[in-house]
Design an enzyme around this catalytic site. Structure first.
Site, PDB file in Angstrom:
ATOM      1  N   PRO A 128       0.853  -1.197   0.000  1.00 37.91           N
ATOM      2  CA  PRO A 128       0.000   0.000   0.000  1.00 37.91           C
ATOM      3  C   PRO A 128       0.882   1.238   0.000  1.00 37.91           C
ATOM      4  O   PRO A 128       1.773   1.361   0.840  1.00 37.91           O
ATOM      5  CB  PRO A 128      -0.800  -0.135   1.303  1.00 37.91           C
ATOM      6  CG  PRO A 128      -0.005  -1.051   2.164  1.00 37.91           C
ATOM      7  CD  PRO A 128       0.757  -1.962   1.251  1.00 37.91           C
ATOM      8  N   LEU A 129       0.659   2.137  -0.948  1.00 43.06           N
ATOM      9  CA  LEU A 129       1.551   3.272  -1.146  1.00 43.06           C
ATOM     10  C   LEU A 129       0.762   4.574  -1.160  1.00 43.06           C
ATOM     11  O   LEU A 129      -0.218   4.700  -1.891  1.00 43.06           O
ATOM     12  CB  LEU A 129       2.325   3.123  -2.461  1.00 43.06           C
ATOM     13  CG  LEU A 129       3.193   1.877  -2.581  1.00 43.06           C
ATOM     14  CD1 LEU A 129       3.560   1.611  -4.027  1.00 43.06           C
ATOM     15  CD2 LEU A 129       4.446   2.032  -1.727  1.00 43.06           C
ATOM     16  N   CYS A 147       3.766   2.745   9.717  1.00 45.66           N
ATOM     17  CA  CYS A 147       3.987   4.089   9.180  1.00 45.66           C
ATOM     18  C   CYS A 147       4.830   4.920  10.147  1.00 45.66           C
ATOM     19  O   CYS A 147       4.469   5.066  11.320  1.00 45.66           O
ATOM     20  CB  CYS A 147       2.646   4.782   8.926  1.00 45.66           C
ATOM     21  SG  CYS A 147       2.840   6.443   8.224  1.00 45.66           S
ATOM     22  N   GLY A 191      10.048  -6.988   3.804  1.00 43.64           N
ATOM     23  CA  GLY A 191      10.081  -5.788   2.977  1.00 43.64           C
ATOM     24  C   GLY A 191      11.322  -4.972   3.244  1.00 43.64           C
ATOM     25  O   GLY A 191      11.841  -4.947   4.366  1.00 43.64           O
TER      26      GLY A 191
END
Length: 658
Positions: free
Chosen positions: A302-303, A389, A501
């Site tokens: 998700p970007l 985040c 990631g």
């Protein structure tokens, strides 16, 4: 001799200019959308001419970080035409409508029609000159190629059999005919329209009725309310227990060993407590939840901003198997915000699709999961909780990576989301910890599945404090994977997918990380932003020296996907232009493999100024935002005089160095 961290480009392609400033990659992690001042740089300076020699302290500051005050106003037609009338229907407001119903008057002053080049036309498009290399007397308009010779095809009409923008469509010639008197009439392909309604339409559109209920706070949250009562009962029972310590719900820096197990958090009852009469059925146990089989699949992260539906469609066309919408804030979902609910829209081409939530309050996040699960039933494969985040705006509210230091609350949120979503699995995206050199997530990950009902996990191999300043720690990712697998083996638990990631920029990187750490796959973020075709490389286990023309094909496809999503009227065309330029603000950083002395490229290497093997490759490597606008004009026509693009990274707001 090139300094450390510099891409090794063959000498014949190097240019004798200063290297451009490095962009801030925090933008790729998932900051919420915020508006910004139009025009110029945030410090009041303008994007002036070339900067030569050593930069002053003020110039370095002006080129670092992000343009946080960007605003993109809508470009509207000179005369507005009612959408319902434009689509060939009757206006609900009749004569009381404030917008014009005069089709002929609108068409008389409507901006010129556009033509989207088709795949076969891309190879014949003229290449615009670089913005900094325009000759005296040459204007932006003459530098961009004209599309007058192209056949007009409306991408929405081609896909859906009918264009919802009707006469407002800038590609009107693709779906209009004229009767004997010269009056225009919209065309509808009934057969294609009937098929598209079942197979091609985007799903997860929030109904006006549900939006009204959310905005007026009249939406019913039965599952969330029942869950809150259970938490309160468990808290009350623990307080009454002799010698029990205080119940802490949101204490920061709580050690993982102090987190109560799931049965205390979710299902524990006191002797005289019963479930409320309006409570839903007994929640599904971990072993009963839908299992996710993601082994061997590619996953697009998700970007923020760039990871919209058109970009996801582009990555799917290159081979992405799993896609996830941009991070959405729980509060905004509950307020019925159109901007937030647009993030859950799904295209049929997305094989496995999820929504990502961020929030810090248990009731708020669980309620957001409940309404998403209810309104998107049957069209969601998973809902992801963002615990990674690092952006200050998110972290300071207790959301994102702040949850890593509040394990008690994180566990309750995941368990509550799992209950609220029913059969829809809950996944969790994590970082290694909050502080650098103080990794903590290895204590949490083995508990997420069996105790809190998480169906999958993704671990970014950096702490919140690190941001992107150091390479991802894949050795620590392996340690976490081993810890999860060890508990699964000891307790005979179902196997949950784990993705890693960080720094994956090639097929070689991808498969090396999988082999080294034991993850089921790698969630690709910045690598996909810079080169969306990375999924083809991964699937085919090769490094692709993609040509400039092949890259232009992808840009053309993005433009088409953008038009079908944002719209083909004036506002939709320029929304597509804006997001295409956002995508190009990452893609220009790709260094073609044929120019490198050492392969494959590495994501954290900075490229010195270089020229491509042809004019198009040089144009696509330009860090000047004016050139991104020129590329958009190849597919979307000339940009309006009142429209301007402010790059997200300050480094791109300053013109290229000459």
């Amino acid at each position: 001799m090139l300094p450390a961290g510099t891409a090794h480009i063959k000498p014949e392609f190097l240019l004798p200019v200063n290297p451009p400033p490095a962009p801030d990659d925090d933008a790729a992690e998932g900051a919420p959308r915020t508006p910004a001042p139009a025009g110029g740089l945030p410090d009041g300076s303008s994007a002036g001419g070339p900067v030569r020699g050593r930069l002053t302290k003020a110039q370095k500051k002006a080129q670092s970080g992000m343009n946080k005050g960007r605003r993109f106003g809508k470009v509207r037609d000179e005369v507005e035409l009612c959408y319902q009338v434009a689509a060939g229907g009757m206006c609900d407001y009749g004569d009381k409508c404030r917008i014009s119903h005069d089709v002929q008057a609108y068409l008389a002053v409507k901006p010129p029609g556009l033509a989207l080049p088709q795949p076969a036309d891309v190879g014949n498009l003229p290449i615009p000159t670089l913005a900094g290399a325009a000759q005296d007397g040459e204007t932006e308009a003459t530098a961009a190629p004209a599309s007058a010779a192209l056949k007009t095809i409306c991408p929405i009409f081609e896909e859906m059999g009918v264009c919802r923008f009707g006469f407002r469509c800038r590609y009107l010639a693709g779906h209009v005919r004229y009767d004997a008197s010269g009056a225009p009439e919209l065309i509808k392909d009934e057969e294609k329209s009937a098929y598209a309604a079942l197979a091609s339409a985007e799903s997860n559109r929030l109904s006006a009725q549900t939006q009204k209920l959310l905005r007026t706070k009249k939406y019913t949250f039965a599952i969330t309310e029942a869950y809150q009562k259970e938490l309160e009962a468990a808290e009350s029972a623990k307080r009454r227990t002799p010698n029990a310590g205080p119940v802490v719900i949101s204490e920061p820096d709580q050690d993982m060993d102090d987190v109560p197990p799931a049965d205390e958090i979710v299902e524990r009852r006191t002797g005289d407590t019963i479930a409320p009469a309006d409570a839903p059925e007994v929640p599904l146990r971990f072993s009963e939840k839908k299992r996710l089989d993601w082994e061997g699949k590619t996953y697009l992260a998700p970007l923020t901003t760039v990871g919209n539906l058109p970009f996801r469609r582009l990555c799917v066309s290159y081979g992405a198997d799993i896609t996830c919408g941009e991070m959405g804030l729980a509060n905004s979902f509950l307020s019925g915000a159109k901007e937030e609910w647009s993030l859950v829209r799904r295209h049929p081409s997305e094989k496995t699709f999820g929504v990502q939530l961020a929030g810090s309050k248990i009731a708020t996040v669980v309620a957001a999961a409940e309404v998403i699960g209810s309104e998107c039933a049957g069209t969601l494969d998973f809902v992801d909780l963002n615990c990674g985040c690092p952006i200050d705006l998110v972290f300071k509210t207790g959301s994102g990576s702040a949850l890593l230091d509040n394990a008690n609350r994180l566990g309750r949120i995941v368990a509550g989301m799992s209950r609220a979503l029913g059969e829809i699995p809950v996944t969790v995206k994590l970082r290694t910890g909050v502080k650098d050199a103080k990794n903590t997530v290895h204590k949490l990950m083995p508990r997420l599945a069996p105790e809190f009902n998480a169906a999958a996990m993704t671990l970014h191999g950096r702490s919140r404090q690190q941001r992107y300043t150091k390479l991802a720690d894949w050795d620590y990712i392996k340690l976490c994977v081993d810890a999860v697998r060890a508990r699964e083996a000891d307790e005979d638990l179902p196997r949950v997918p784990i993705f890693g990631g960080g720094d994956c920029f090639s097929a070689q990187d991808y498969w090396a990380c999988v082999a080294q750490s034991g993850v089921d796959g790698v969630m690709v973020a910045r690598g996909a932003l810079i080169k969306p075709w990375i999924f083809t490389e991964i699937k085919e286990r090769r490094e692709w020296d993609i040509s400039a023309r092949e890259r232009l094909d992808g840009i053309r496809n993005y433009a088409e996907f953008g038009l079908t999503h944002f719209g083909t009227d004036t506002a939709g065309v320029n929304a597509t232009r804006r997001y295409l330029c956002e995508a190009l603000s990452f893609q220009y950083r790709y260094v073609p493999l044929g120019l490198l002395e050492r392969r494959p490229a590495r994501i954290n290497e900075r490229a010195p100024a270089f020229r491509g093997r042809d004019a198009l490759e040089t144009l696509l490597a330009s860090g000047d935002s004016r050139d991104w606008v020129r590329i958009s004009e190849m597919f979307l026509g000339p940009a309006p005089e009142t429209w301007a693009f402010t790059p997200k990274h300050k480094s791109n707001a300053v013109e290229s160095q000459g």
